[in-house]
Design a protein around this motif. Structure first.
Motif, PDB file in Angstrom:
ATOM      1  N   LYS A  59       4.272 -99.580  -3.891  1.00 34.23           N
ATOM      2  CA  LYS A  59       4.423-100.771  -3.063  1.00 34.23           C
ATOM      3  C   LYS A  59       5.056-101.875  -3.894  1.00 34.23           C
ATOM      4  CE  LYS A  59       0.987-100.002   0.403  1.00 34.23           C
ATOM      5  NZ  LYS A  59      -0.261-100.344   1.005  1.00 34.23           N
ATOM      6  N   ASN A  60       5.878-102.678  -3.249  1.00 29.66           N
ATOM      7  CA  ASN A  60       6.534-103.791  -3.912  1.00 29.66           C
ATOM      8  C   ASN A  60       6.489-104.968  -2.948  1.00 29.66           C
ATOM      9  OD1 ASN A  60       8.706-105.646  -4.542  1.00 29.66           O
ATOM     10  ND2 ASN A  60       9.479-104.096  -5.948  1.00 29.66           N
ATOM     11  N   GLU A  61       6.120-106.147  -3.446  1.00 26.13           N
ATOM     12  CA  GLU A  61       5.952-107.300  -2.558  1.00 26.13           C
ATOM     13  C   GLU A  61       7.248-107.680  -1.832  1.00 26.13           C
ATOM     14  OE1 GLU A  61       6.386-110.556  -6.170  1.00 26.13           O
ATOM     15  OE2 GLU A  61       4.435-109.716  -5.616  1.00 26.13           O
ATOM     16  N   LYS A  62       8.392-107.278  -2.399  1.00 25.59           N
ATOM     17  CA  LYS A  62       9.668-107.632  -1.759  1.00 25.59           C
ATOM     18  C   LYS A  62      10.043-106.667  -0.640  1.00 25.59           C
ATOM     19  CE  LYS A  62      11.679-109.975  -5.666  1.00 25.59           C
ATOM     20  NZ  LYS A  62      12.441-109.761  -6.891  1.00 25.59           N
ATOM     21  N   LEU A  63       9.361-105.545  -0.588  1.00 20.94           N
ATOM     22  CA  LEU A  63       9.682-104.555   0.435  1.00 20.94           C
ATOM     23  C   LEU A  63       8.620-104.542   1.517  1.00 20.94           C
ATOM     24  CD1 LEU A  63      10.666-101.549  -1.849  1.00 20.94           C
ATOM     25  CD2 LEU A  63      12.212-103.072  -0.614  1.00 20.94           C
ATOM     26  N   GLN A  64       9.077-104.447   2.766  1.00 21.07           N
ATOM     27  CA  GLN A  64       8.127-104.411   3.877  1.00 21.07           C
ATOM     28  C   GLN A  64       7.395-103.061   3.929  1.00 21.07           C
ATOM     29  OE1 GLN A  64      10.082-105.034   7.633  1.00 21.07           O
ATOM     30  NE2 GLN A  64       8.142-105.032   8.760  1.00 21.07           N
ATOM     31  N   PHE A  65       8.091-102.004   3.492  1.00 19.55           N
ATOM     32  CA  PHE A  65       7.494-100.668   3.552  1.00 19.55           C
ATOM     33  C   PHE A  65       7.412-100.058   2.159  1.00 19.55           C
ATOM     34  CE2 PHE A  65       8.891-101.463   7.785  1.00 19.55           C
ATOM     35  CZ  PHE A  65       7.935-100.837   8.582  1.00 19.55           C
ATOM     36  N   PRO A  66       6.381 -99.263   1.904  1.00 18.67           N
ATOM     37  CA  PRO A  66       6.272 -98.607   0.595  1.00 18.67           C
ATOM     38  C   PRO A  66       7.380 -97.569   0.394  1.00 18.67           C
ATOM     39  CG  PRO A  66       4.268 -98.277   1.921  1.00 18.67           C
ATOM     40  CD  PRO A  66       5.283 -98.915   2.794  1.00 18.67           C
ATOM     41  N   ILE A  67       7.511 -97.141  -0.850  1.00 20.06           N
ATOM     42  CA  ILE A  67       8.453 -96.080  -1.208  1.00 20.06           C
ATOM     43  C   ILE A  67       7.633 -94.867  -1.617  1.00 20.06           C
ATOM     44  CG2 ILE A  67      10.216 -95.373  -2.891  1.00 20.06           C
ATOM     45  CD1 ILE A  67      11.006 -98.322  -3.104  1.00 20.06           C
ATOM     46  N   CYS A  68       8.044 -93.707  -1.158  1.00 21.27           N
ATOM     47  CA  CYS A  68       7.365 -92.470  -1.524  1.00 21.27           C
ATOM     48  C   CYS A  68       8.258 -91.712  -2.509  1.00 21.27           C
ATOM     49  CB  CYS A  68       7.147 -91.648  -0.255  1.00 21.27           C
ATOM     50  SG  CYS A  68       6.155 -90.207  -0.528  1.00 21.27           S
ATOM     51  N   VAL A  69       7.694 -91.279  -3.625  1.00 15.86           N
ATOM     52  CA  VAL A  69       8.481 -90.577  -4.640  1.00 15.86           C
ATOM     53  C   VAL A  69       8.017 -89.128  -4.731  1.00 15.86           C
ATOM     54  CG1 VAL A  69       9.170 -90.523  -7.071  1.00 15.86           C
ATOM     55  CG2 VAL A  69       8.766 -92.725  -5.945  1.00 15.86           C
ATOM     56  N   TYR A  70       8.974 -88.228  -4.588  1.00 16.55           N
ATOM     57  CA  TYR A  70       8.699 -86.799  -4.730  1.00 16.55           C
ATOM     58  C   TYR A  70       9.388 -86.267  -5.976  1.00 16.55           C
ATOM     59  CZ  TYR A  70       6.891 -86.473   0.026  1.00 16.55           C
ATOM     60  OH  TYR A  70       6.142 -86.623   1.158  1.00 16.55           O
ATOM     61  N   LEU A  71       8.780 -85.287  -6.606  1.00 14.98           N
ATOM     62  CA  LEU A  71       9.386 -84.591  -7.737  1.00 14.98           C
ATOM     63  C   LEU A  71       9.496 -83.117  -7.372  1.00 14.98           C
ATOM     64  CD1 LEU A  71      10.371 -84.361 -10.661  1.00 14.98           C
ATOM     65  CD2 LEU A  71       7.990 -84.169 -11.379  1.00 14.98           C
ATOM     66  N   LYS A  72      10.741 -82.632  -7.328  1.00 10.53           N
ATOM     67  CA  LYS A  72      10.969 -81.242  -6.934  1.00 10.53           C
ATOM     68  C   LYS A  72      12.052 -80.667  -7.836  1.00 10.53           C
ATOM     69  CE  LYS A  72      11.474 -78.809  -2.540  1.00 10.53           C
ATOM     70  NZ  LYS A  72      11.901 -78.994  -1.140  1.00 10.53           N
ATOM     71  N   GLY A  73      11.760 -79.572  -8.492  1.00 10.88           N
ATOM     72  CA  GLY A  73      12.742 -78.939  -9.367  1.00 10.88           C
ATOM     73  C   GLY A  73      13.247 -79.867 -10.451  1.00 10.88           C
ATOM     74  N   GLY A  74      12.382 -80.758 -10.948  1.00 10.46           N
ATOM     75  CA  GLY A  74      12.769 -81.679 -12.011  1.00 10.46           C
ATOM     76  C   GLY A  74      13.543 -82.890 -11.526  1.00 10.46           C
ATOM     77  N   LYS A  75      13.758 -83.000 -10.205  1.00  5.84           N
ATOM     78  CA  LYS A  75      14.532 -84.112  -9.663  1.00  5.84           C
ATOM     79  C   LYS A  75      13.633 -85.022  -8.814  1.00  5.84           C
ATOM     80  CE  LYS A  75      18.682 -84.949  -6.860  1.00  5.84           C
ATOM     81  NZ  LYS A  75      18.127 -85.676  -5.718  1.00  5.84           N
ATOM     82  N   TYR A  76      13.718 -86.328  -9.076  1.00 11.37           N
ATOM     83  CA  TYR A  76      12.945 -87.302  -8.300  1.00 11.37           C
ATOM     84  C   TYR A  76      13.725 -87.743  -7.079  1.00 11.37           C
ATOM     85  CZ  TYR A  76       9.720 -87.871 -12.212  1.00 11.37           C
ATOM     86  OH  TYR A  76       8.798 -87.653 -13.185  1.00 11.37           O
ATOM     87  N   THR A  77      13.001 -87.917  -5.979  1.00 11.21           N
ATOM     88  CA  THR A  77      13.588 -88.483  -4.773  1.00 11.21           C
ATOM     89  C   THR A  77      12.703 -89.640  -4.332  1.00 11.21           C
ATOM     90  OG1 THR A  77      14.292 -86.270  -4.112  1.00 11.21           O
ATOM     91  CG2 THR A  77      14.389 -87.956  -2.420  1.00 11.21           C
ATOM     92  N   ALA A  78      13.288 -90.808  -4.135  1.00 15.67           N
ATOM     93  CA  ALA A  78      12.532 -91.994  -3.709  1.00 15.67           C
ATOM     94  C   ALA A  78      12.971 -92.368  -2.304  1.00 15.67           C
ATOM     95  CB  ALA A  78      12.783 -93.147  -4.670  1.00 15.67           C
ATOM     96  N   LEU A  79      12.027 -92.336  -1.371  1.00 18.11           N
ATOM     97  CA  LEU A  79      12.341 -92.539   0.041  1.00 18.11           C
ATOM     98  C   LEU A  79      11.586 -93.721   0.626  1.00 18.11           C
ATOM     99  CD1 LEU A  79      11.835 -88.833   1.155  1.00 18.11           C
ATOM    100  CD2 LEU A  79      14.037 -89.967   0.754  1.00 18.11           C
TER     101      LEU A  79
END
Ligand code: FES
Length: 80
Positions: A2-22
């Motif tokens: 969560k970040n105070e500047k963002l209305q919605f949280p970010i979800c971070v996944y780690l798959k096959g050594g690669k991060y995805t932030a959504l």
């Protein structure tokens, strides 16, 4: 994440050594998604997104907003 500047949280996944932030904001009408191990599901009208942010089930027809991720030995940086 969560970040105070963002209305919605970010979800971070780690798959096959690669991060995805959504963004957890549904691209249909903007409800907050419920993330689980394999997907993100919208509680409002049932849209489903993959952990890469791709639409898997309607009514949403746009993929999730994705943030650039940079990593070093100790940290993960998410760019807006
Ligand atoms: Fe998410 Fe409608 S707001 S499916």
């Amino acid at each position: 994440i969560k970040n105070e500047k963002l209305q919605f949280p970010i979800c971070v996944y780690l798959k096959g050594g690669k991060y995805t932030a959504l963004s957890m904001q549904c691209t249909h009408q903007g409800c907050e998604l419920n993330p689980n191990k394999t997907s993100l599901v919208c509680p409002c009208h049932g849209s489903e997104f993959s952990t890469e942010g791709k639409v898997q089930s309607a009514p949403a027809d746009k993929d999730l907003k994705q943030f650039k991720v940079i990593t070093d030995n100790e940290n993960i940086y998410i760019e807006q």
